[in-house]
Design a protein around this motif. Structure first.
Motif, PDB file in Angstrom:
ATOM      1  N   CYS A  28       0.833  -1.198   0.000  1.00 30.44           N
ATOM      2  CA  CYS A  28       0.000   0.000   0.000  1.00 30.44           C
ATOM      3  C   CYS A  28       0.875   1.257   0.000  1.00 30.44           C
ATOM      4  O   CYS A  28       0.642   2.207  -0.759  1.00 30.44           O
ATOM      5  N   GLN A  37      -1.032   9.048  -3.876  1.00 29.16           N
ATOM      6  CA  GLN A  37      -1.788   8.544  -2.730  1.00 29.16           C
ATOM      7  C   GLN A  37      -3.165   8.007  -3.114  1.00 29.16           C
ATOM      8  O   GLN A  37      -3.657   7.060  -2.510  1.00 29.16           O
ATOM      9  N   ARG A  40      -3.662   4.239  -3.867  1.00 32.64           N
ATOM     10  CA  ARG A  40      -3.784   3.226  -2.812  1.00 32.64           C
ATOM     11  C   ARG A  40      -5.146   2.554  -2.830  1.00 32.64           C
ATOM     12  O   ARG A  40      -5.306   1.434  -2.346  1.00 32.64           O
ATOM     13  N   CYS A  70      -0.599   3.911   9.951  1.00 36.27           N
ATOM     14  CA  CYS A  70      -1.283   3.895   8.659  1.00 36.27           C
ATOM     15  C   CYS A  70      -1.683   5.324   8.292  1.00 36.27           C
ATOM     16  O   CYS A  70      -2.261   6.045   9.114  1.00 36.27           O
ATOM     17  N   ARG A  71      -1.393   5.743   7.063  1.00 38.13           N
ATOM     18  CA  ARG A  71      -1.737   7.102   6.642  1.00 38.13           C
ATOM     19  C   ARG A  71      -3.236   7.291   6.468  1.00 38.13           C
ATOM     20  O   ARG A  71      -3.754   8.390   6.610  1.00 38.13           O
ATOM     21  N   PHE A  72      -3.950   6.230   6.138  1.00 38.93           N
ATOM     22  CA  PHE A  72      -5.396   6.322   5.997  1.00 38.93           C
ATOM     23  C   PHE A  72      -6.087   6.328   7.353  1.00 38.93           C
ATOM     24  O   PHE A  72      -7.151   6.899   7.518  1.00 38.93           O
ATOM     25  N   ASN A  73      -5.491   5.635   8.316  1.00 35.95           N
ATOM     26  CA  ASN A  73      -6.062   5.557   9.664  1.00 35.95           C
ATOM     27  C   ASN A  73      -4.934   5.728  10.676  1.00 35.95           C
ATOM     28  O   ASN A  73      -4.356   4.761  11.156  1.00 35.95           O
TER      29      ASN A  73
END
Length: 296
Positions: A28, A37, A40, A70-73
């Motif tokens: 990812c 980004q 992903r 995690c960049r998303f979370n």
């Protein structure tokens, strides 16, 4: 590869599942770094399998992971491989290339609303596709050839499941084995993934029978077994015949994989090929059974 090739979590040890997630999360990050980004969102389990199998075939050392957010979370802590090998870059390119061709297929074959949604994302994904194609032109050529062959067979209304599955199976074998240097390992990977590619294509056709029947879309199983109405989908003999074909392909993939020498990620790969594929077959068969019970 449609998202069918993944682990059977209940049969994995905790450390094996953490290893699998680490490969997934590292991929990812690599996709985001190399293709932006937003790319992903294209992440899938099939590309993760590519890394697992190639790293096993190339017999490298077991990777070391470290924790990161995690960049998303940001509240989630994940394991990542800091120094990634070439397999991650190739998997990222494959993710973009195969996603692009799947989008093209949606544009050509789906109904209006799906085509409209695909048209919105097409210009964005095309830019990323050109970048991936420039980096790995062989991947793009293999995918394009497979799509042309597949389109020709569907235009002919090919009723042979062997012929219909061959373009996808051959493409997977060519894609996975392309960069394997050792000739013996290369042959093993090619045979394993040919059988797996056949399984994936037929699995997708099996899963889509009801939908394809309603939309009058091409499906080799509907043609082969002359399925023309909903009640025909409730025939147990039909499902038994299809599942025999799927089990044969899955078994051949597993037998071929046993010849691979590598040890890296081996237990995770065994879980996918021995348990994961069977779990997917059972899930689709169960879905047909549940729909049948709703009609009773």
């Amino acid at each position: 590869m449609f998202g069918y090739v993944k682990v059977c979590k209940p049969e994995l040890k905790v450390r094996e599942y953490e290893e699998y997630k680490a490969v997934y999360c590292t991929l990812c990050r690599v996709i985001g770094k190399e293709y932006g980004q937003t790319s992903r969102a294209l992440l899938n389990y099939d590309a993760t399998f590519y890394i697992l199998l190639c790293d096993c075939a190339e017999s490298g050392e077991a990777p070391q992971y470290q924790k990161g957010r995690c960049r998303f979370n940001p509240a989630k802590i994940c394991n990542y491989q800091e120094n990634t090998g070439e397999s991650y870059s190739r998997a990222a390119a494959l993710t973009v290339i195969l996603s692009y061709h799947k989008l093209l297929d949606t544009l050509h074959d789906s109904r209006f609303f799906k085509r409209a949604a695909a048209a919105v994302f097409y210009p964005i994904l095309r830019v990323k596709y050109k970048k991936a194609k420039a980096k790995y032109p062989e991947f793009a050529e293999i995918a394009e050839t497979a799509m042309r062959r597949q389109s020709d067979l569907e235009a002919e209304n090919c009723a042979s499941t062997d012929k219909a599955a061959d373009p996808s199976a051959q493409a997977l074998a060519d894609l996975f084995s392309l960069y394997i240097k050792d000739p013996t390992q290369k042959r093993v990977v090619a045979r394993t993934t040919y059988c797996l590619g056949r399984w994936v294509y037929l699995m997708d056709a099996y899963d889509d029978m009801r939908k394809d029947l309603k939309s009058s879309a091409y499906n080799p199983f509907l043609l082969k077994y002359n399925v023309t109405d909903e009640p025909a989908l409730e025939n147990n003999e039909l499902h038994e015949a299809i599942l025999r074909s799927l089990h044969m392909s899955a078994n051949e993939a597993a037998i071929s994989f046993d010849l691979l020498d590598g040890t890296v990620h081996r237990s995770v790969l065994e879980n996918i090929l021995y348990d994961g594929l069977e779990a997917q077959c059972a899930a689709v068969r169960r879905a047909y059974t549940e729909v049948k019970q709703e009609h009773v």
